[in-house]
Design an enzyme around this catalytic site. Structure first.
Site, PDB file in Angstrom:
ATOM      1  CE1 TYR A  76     -28.704 -29.450  28.883  1.00 38.84           C
ATOM      2  CE2 TYR A  76     -29.280 -27.549  27.552  1.00 38.84           C
ATOM      3  CZ  TYR A  76     -28.326 -28.356  28.142  1.00 38.84           C
ATOM      4  OH  TYR A  76     -26.996 -28.065  27.976  1.00 38.84           O
ATOM      5  CE  LYS A  89     -27.530 -31.914  26.570  1.00 42.12           C
ATOM      6  NZ  LYS A  89     -27.442 -31.042  25.399  1.00 42.12           N
TER       7      LYS A  89
END
Length: 277
Positions: free
Chosen positions: A136, A164
């Site tokens: 992330y 992400k």
């Protein structure tokens, strides 16, 4: 492996005194499950992760482990990040011995590690959790931006299945050119600019609006991926959803809607949710 193209980043429930409400969180997850949602992210991208201390994160995991039907039938991804690596390691070790499906590994906010330091941190957490991992990258929130070189390096680890918010169009293109595998996924964080992100190569979604409109968001995203025409009626519906969720603070808006359904998701921890009125 994590197979669902869409997961919903669920908010954490808090009581009026801002203390953790594990059962309120699970009540919302149960409601999503009844609506057909197959994958969720807990303690992740709703901006609440770093307000939770290690003991609170452990309490959420303990609560989830008691939900046998949910654990058995849903992809449950747990957010792992901490300003201190040792706490992230402890959380990863806890997750290793559960039936949680995977982790979303975030980077320490504020401290801004070097790329080398971030790589050591990442490999340590992956090793300890032994779970499929979504990286992330969120420079806006953390101040740290994982480089394309680092992303390509980490993609060589079998357990790393995607990232992400990798970055802008040019960065995604450079990463794709450097990959040596086809099963590495790019997750869009939320629905803002989603059409553009899909065109740039994002092929999975970490959804915020799906907390209140799971079927509509999933159907829309599938159409974007398949390059199918979205009708005027569907476009108007999505525009209305985006306005409801993203006008103002998205997590505050989502919680208000969930609370109106009678699910005790509660408030946000201040300063989120502060109002002059």
């Amino acid at each position: 492996m994590l197979t669902e193209k869409v997961h919903i980043a669920v908010p954490t429930a808090f009581f009026e005194d801002e203390s953790l409400n594990v059962q309120g969180t699970i009540s919302h997850i149960r409601d999503l499950y009844k609506q057909g949602v197959k994958s969720i992210l807990v303690s992740g991208t709703t901006g609440e992760q770093h307000s939770l201390n290690l003991q609170e994160k452990m309490a959420i995991i303990n609560g989830l482990e008691l939900e046998e039907e949910l654990i058995r039938n849903m992809e449950i991804i747990f957010g792992v990040a901490s300003i201190r690596q040792k706490e992230a390691e402890e959380l990863a070790e806890k997750i290793r011995h559960t039936k949680i499906s995977g982790i979303m590994l975030g980077f320490s906010p504020y401290v801004i590690p070097t790329q080398e330091e971030a790589l050591v941190y990442t490999k340590r957490i992956i090793h300890l959790s032994n779970k499929p991992t979504i990286l992330y990258n969120n420079p806006k929130r953390t101040g740290f931006d994982l480089s394309e070189k680092s992303i390509i390096h980490l993609s060589k680890i079998d357990l790393v299945i995607g990232i992400k918010d990798a970055g802008n169009k040019e960065k995604v293109e450079r990463i794709k050119k450097g990959l040596h595998r086809n099963d590495f996924y790019f997750y869009a964080g939320g629905e803002v600019d989603l059409e553009e992100k899909v065109l740039h190569g994002y092929n999975r979604l970490s959804s915020i609006a799906g907390n209140v409109f799971p079927a509509e968001i999933s159907q829309w995203f599938q159409k974007l991926l398949m390059q199918q025409k979205v009708s005027k009626q569907e476009s108007e519906k999505i525009a209305n959803i985006m306005e409801q969720v993203y006008q103002g603070n998205a997590i505050v808006n989502v919680k208000k809607t969930i609370n109106r359904k009678g699910i005790p998701i509660g408030i946000c921890r201040s300063p989120i949710g502060n109002s002059s009125t």
